[in-house]
Design an enzyme around this catalytic site. Structure first.
Site, PDB file in Angstrom:
ATOM      1  N   SER A 231       1.009  -1.768  -0.125  1.00 64.98           N
ATOM      2  CA  SER A 231      -0.042  -0.033   0.217  1.00 64.98           C
ATOM      3  C   SER A 231       0.940   1.391   0.431  1.00 64.98           C
ATOM      4  O   SER A 231       2.107   1.094   0.222  1.00 64.98           O
ATOM      5  CB  SER A 231      -0.766   0.195   1.506  1.00 64.98           C
ATOM      6  OG  SER A 231      -0.073   0.566   2.281  1.00 64.98           O
ATOM      7  N   ASP A 232       0.300   2.128  -0.077  1.00 64.23           N
ATOM      8  CA  ASP A 232       0.894   3.832  -0.113  1.00 64.23           C
ATOM      9  C   ASP A 232       0.541   3.693   1.518  1.00 64.23           C
ATOM     10  O   ASP A 232       0.020   3.031   1.984  1.00 64.23           O
ATOM     11  CB  ASP A 232      -0.393   4.447  -1.253  1.00 64.23           C
ATOM     12  CG  ASP A 232       1.461   5.748  -1.438  1.00 64.23           C
ATOM     13  OD1 ASP A 232       2.445   6.069  -0.204  1.00 64.23           O
ATOM     14  OD2 ASP A 232       0.883   7.100  -2.196  1.00 64.23           O
ATOM     15  N   TRP A 233       1.229   4.897   1.737  1.00 64.13           N
ATOM     16  CA  TRP A 233       1.614   4.780   3.607  1.00 64.13           C
ATOM     17  C   TRP A 233       0.116   5.404   3.609  1.00 64.13           C
ATOM     18  O   TRP A 233      -0.272   6.408   3.333  1.00 64.13           O
ATOM     19  CB  TRP A 233       2.411   6.019   4.160  1.00 64.13           C
ATOM     20  CG  TRP A 233       3.882   5.013   4.018  1.00 64.13           C
ATOM     21  CD1 TRP A 233       4.154   5.415   5.410  1.00 64.13           C
ATOM     22  CD2 TRP A 233       4.453   4.117   3.503  1.00 64.13           C
ATOM     23  NE1 TRP A 233       5.617   4.715   5.369  1.00 64.13           N
ATOM     24  CE2 TRP A 233       5.660   3.814   4.556  1.00 64.13           C
ATOM     25  CE3 TRP A 233       4.362   3.832   2.108  1.00 64.13           C
ATOM     26  CZ2 TRP A 233       6.431   2.806   4.117  1.00 64.13           C
ATOM     27  CZ3 TRP A 233       5.195   2.237   1.446  1.00 64.13           C
ATOM     28  CH2 TRP A 233       5.831   2.337   2.756  1.00 64.13           C
ATOM     29  N   GLY A 234      -0.375   4.378   4.143  1.00 69.07           N
ATOM     30  CA  GLY A 234      -2.059   4.979   4.795  1.00 69.07           C
ATOM     31  C   GLY A 234      -3.114   4.856   3.579  1.00 69.07           C
ATOM     32  O   GLY A 234      -4.599   5.121   4.012  1.00 69.07           O
ATOM     33  N   ALA A 235      -2.815   3.771   2.720  1.00 70.74           N
ATOM     34  CA  ALA A 235      -4.245   3.828   1.483  1.00 70.74           C
ATOM     35  C   ALA A 235      -5.048   2.348   1.776  1.00 70.74           C
ATOM     36  O   ALA A 235      -5.831   2.124   0.836  1.00 70.74           O
ATOM     37  CB  ALA A 235      -3.565   3.604   0.165  1.00 70.74           C
TER      38      ALA A 235
END
Length: 780
Positions: A231-235
């Site tokens: 994931s992207d950070w916080g996705a």
């Protein structure tokens, strides 16, 4: 984990809880270790154009990272059109990653520049998927040659910063397949990255982190990706749904929440443990790869800093695009006694990188003024005036009265006595960054107002631009003789600019994105950045130059444009076609001769465009299908060669959900930009005719256009005693009026000659119909 570790053996020894914990990180930058089994954590770090390794493994933020070489950003590297250069930059970043204990570099970003307003465009290569894919694959190959992985991002359809964690990019499949997915497909299939990072946004209503069609059906099943999807950070919003869709690693970790949710879902039967096992196994394999590097270790930064700075300087010089050069004002006349006025605060405080997660703490920074003074021959005076303040970026009225400004007055006085003026203009950091989109395409008014005054007192003004995204030049370029677009070109930008201005380097960059006349002309203008949580990709496949060329719209500078200090001639176009689509061996070979007709060595970027003038779907007038960069000495010639397959001539069929090669004429053109086409040829391709898919919702016209379908329908309707068609087929006018009605709808109308039972029978007969392009379908 030792080099001989067996990931499958380790997986068999892990508990359910350990497997769940492995699928999310342990800190902000590290994967989760399993000490009981000797499985270490590996470190991840940002790095699209230079490493951003935070001192602590659990330290968020975008500043305070360890020093690293800051190379040109992707918007600059895109303009190099040189995969070999990008590969060398990638290898350098990989070396620095190993030296700092980083196992996976989070990059490259290969999203398409749908709109020049995207605040993160400086991190992306191009508006064209072929160019983006070729350069992205080169970057991945370079980094991974050093035993360090990459995480290609942001998958997929991530083209804006506005509401980026929630907005739904609403885009049809053909547009995705032809514009927004090919770069990822090329990188995944050719360079085999260790990881792919999902995007923040939703795609057609589904979060990218939970999008099974993207993460599993396309990425894994079609393209054969066997690495980690992260994931992207916080996705991640629903860890179980994301895991089920194909997302292996959640970052940063939501410890105590996500892992427990996964364990509970397995216990309750809502998640097959086999899905978790596959994700954990892929992560174990990545950890194993990170441990099994055969490249030499790097002892310290001193081992590479100087060499990497030289590479950054060479790269910055190759990325710069000479947009205009009237009267040959560049390269500069360096005769003794000349005064060269360098004007603009960015000459001493250069803008060389973007803001946000890609921000690098550079090992050093070269200023334009210092490098020009160091390189100038004796007797040439390099004089400086600030001209405007560094914070002149809000486009306000505070400094609009130029004659009342001491900075402007000083600059004008210097320009008046100089032989040539180098005006250093730039977008300030407050105008573009990760996290927000731009509101306009203009340079600050304080800078362009000053430029007009400089031109009043000196006819020889050269503009040097520093910007991540493209800017409009319409309102001010008449005030200068030359424009050198340098983009955000890294820590060695100052030295590279001195090399270019003084003629030690020959500009060879070419535009990887169109420079429009005005914002309102851009293809996505009416559909950017969307509203109420949705952004509609209404322009379809007509992105960038595809739209400008299709509408014959005026542009300031076209895609692929760039001047040189020398000139090139194109001759001897040769095109041969061998093989057949139905045999899967169609090959179109294209070659031409390029000769350096000037008196300097230089590079020419030779571009091949293909168009399908008559197609069943709306297709661009021309699309980039090949490019090569040739270096030629004065008077020397070289050969540019290209090879095209069936895929290069195909479009994505929404009906069949496959690539379709439609036979007929194709236009081939070779040139120096999408609008500077020097050589052209037409070829004829024979391919199986595209046929409609037949079911109850297929129209009368579609049934009649299909040879077998038409025969079956006519047999169902029948003929009269004289052999004439009955029902609707006996009335040509009715066929015209109702030809676009689905067959199931016409079954309710009187006098058609068929009813619902007949339609059901016809549909059953064609339900298992073979794909007419099956044998001819281009390989993925």
């Amino acid at each position: 984990m030792t080099p001989t570790s067996d990931a499958a053996r380790l997986l068999a020894q892990m508990t359910l809880e350990e497997k769940a914990s492995l699928c999310l990180g342990s800190t902000f930058w590290c994967t989760a270790p399993v000490p009981r089994l000797g499985i270490p954590a590996v470190m991840l770090a940002d790095g699209p154009h230079g490493l951003r390794r935070q001192p602590g493994t659990n330290q968020p933020g975008v500043s305070g990272s360890l020093p690293a070489t800051c190379f040109p950003t992707a918007s600059a590297l895109g303009s190099s059109w040189n995969p070999d250069l990008v590969r060398r930059v990638g290898a350098a970043i990989g070396t620095e990653a190993r030296a700092q204990g980083v196992s996976v570099v989070l990059g490259p970003g290969i999203n398409i520049k749908r709109s020049p307003l995207c605040g993160r465009n400086f991190e992306y290569y191009s508006e064209d998927p072929l160019l983006s894919g070729a350069l992205g694959a080169a970057f991945v190959a370079g980094v991974q040659s050093q035993g360090v992985g990459t995480a290609v991002k942001h998958f997929a359809v991530n083209n804006q910063e506005t509401d980026r964690l929630r907005v739904s990019a609403d885009v049809d499949e053909r547009t995705m397949r032809e514009i927004y997915l090919p770069a990822f497909e090329h990188v995944v299939t050719e360079a085999r990255p260790w990881a792919v990072m999902c995007a923040y946004n939703r795609v057609n209503g589904v979060h990218a982190s939970e999008h099974q069609w993207l993460l599993s059906d396309v990425l894994r099943d079609e393209w054969g990706f066997d690495g980690v999807v992260m994931s992207d950070w916080g996705a991640v919003h629903d860890r179980v749904a994301a895991l089920r869709a194909g997302l292996d690693l959640e970052m940063p970790p939501n410890i105590g929440i996500s892992d427990k949710a996964v364990v509970t879902a397995v216990h309750e039967g809502r998640l097959d443990e086999a899905v978790l096992d596959e994700a954990a196994l892929r992560l174990l394999r990545m950890v194993e790869r990170a441990s099994n590097t055969e490249v030499p270790e790097v002892a310290s930064a001193e081992a590479y800093e100087e060499a990497h700075h030289r590479l950054a300087r060479a790269a910055a010089a190759e990325c710069a695009v000479l947009l205009k050069n009237e009267d040959g004002v560049l390269p500069l006349d360096l005769t003794a006694g000349q005064t060269i006025a360098v004007i603009g605060a960015f000459a001493v405080a250069p803008r060389f990188q973007g803001a946000g997660s890609s921000r690098v703490n550079p090992t050093r920074v070269d200023s334009i003024l210092d490098e020009m003074r160091a390189a100038a021959p004796e007797g040439v005076d390099i004089a400086y005036a600030e001209g405007y303040p560094l914070d002149a970026g809000d486009h306000g009225e505070a400094l609009r009265d130029r004659h009342a400004s001491p900075l402007a007055s000083e600059a004008v006085a210097l320009a008046e006595r100089a032989s040539v003026v180098i005006a250093c203009l730039a977008l300030p950091p407050s105008d573009e960054s990760e996290g927000f989109d731009r509101r306009h395409l203009d340079l600050p008014g304080e800078q362009t107002d000053l430029l007009a005054e400089l031109a009043e007192v000196n006819p020889n003004v050269v503009v040097v631009l520093a910007n991540g995204g493209t800017v409009c030049v319409t309102s001010w370029e008449r005030h200068c003789k030359a424009v050198l677009e340098c983009w955000l070109s890294g820590q060695a930008a100052g030295g590279a600019l001195a090399d270019l201005l003084f003629g030690r380097a020959n500009p060879s960059g070419r535009l990887a994105e169109t420079v429009p006349v005005r914002l309102q002309d851009t293809p996505a203008y009416l559909n950017f950045p969307g509203e109420a949580g949705h952004v509609r990709y209404g322009e379809g496949v007509f992105v960038g130059y595809r739209a400008y060329d299709a509408t014959d719209r005026e542009v300031s500078y076209p895609f692929g444009h760039g001047l040189s200090y020398t000139t090139f001639a194109y001759t001897d176009l040769n095109v041969t076609v061998t093989g057949r689509p139905e045999d899967g061996d169609l090959l179109v070979a294209v070659s031409c001769t390029i000769r350096n007709t000037g008196d300097r060595a230089g590079h020419e970027v030779v571009q091949l465009y293909v168009g399908d003038p008559e197609a069943q779907v709306a297709r661009p007038v021309r699309e980039l299908k090949g490019f090569t960069k040739l270096h030629l000495q004065p008077g020397a010639s070289g050969t540019a060669t290209f090879q095209l397959g069936a895929r290069d001539l195909s479009y994505w069929s929404s009906a069949w959900r496959r690539w379709v090669l439609e036979g007929g004429q194709f236009d081939l053109a070779v040139g120096a930009s999408s609008r500077d086409l020097r050589l052209a040829a037409t070829i004829d391709i024979t391919a199986p005719a595209p046929l409609p898919r037949l079911d109850g919702m297929a129209t009368l016209n579609e049934w009649l256009a299909h040879p077998e379908g038409s025969r079956a329908l006519r047999e169902t309707i029948g003929t009269d005693a004289d052999g004439n068609p009955r029902g609707i087929l006996s009335d040509p006018e009715r066929c015209v009026v109702e030809g676009n009605f689905p067959l199931s709808t016409l079954a309710t109308f009187p006098g058609t000659g068929f009813d619902h039972n007949a339609v059901d029978e016809l549909t059953r007969r064609f339900a298992a119909q073979a794909d007419p392009w099956e044998s001819a379908r281009p390989a993925l």
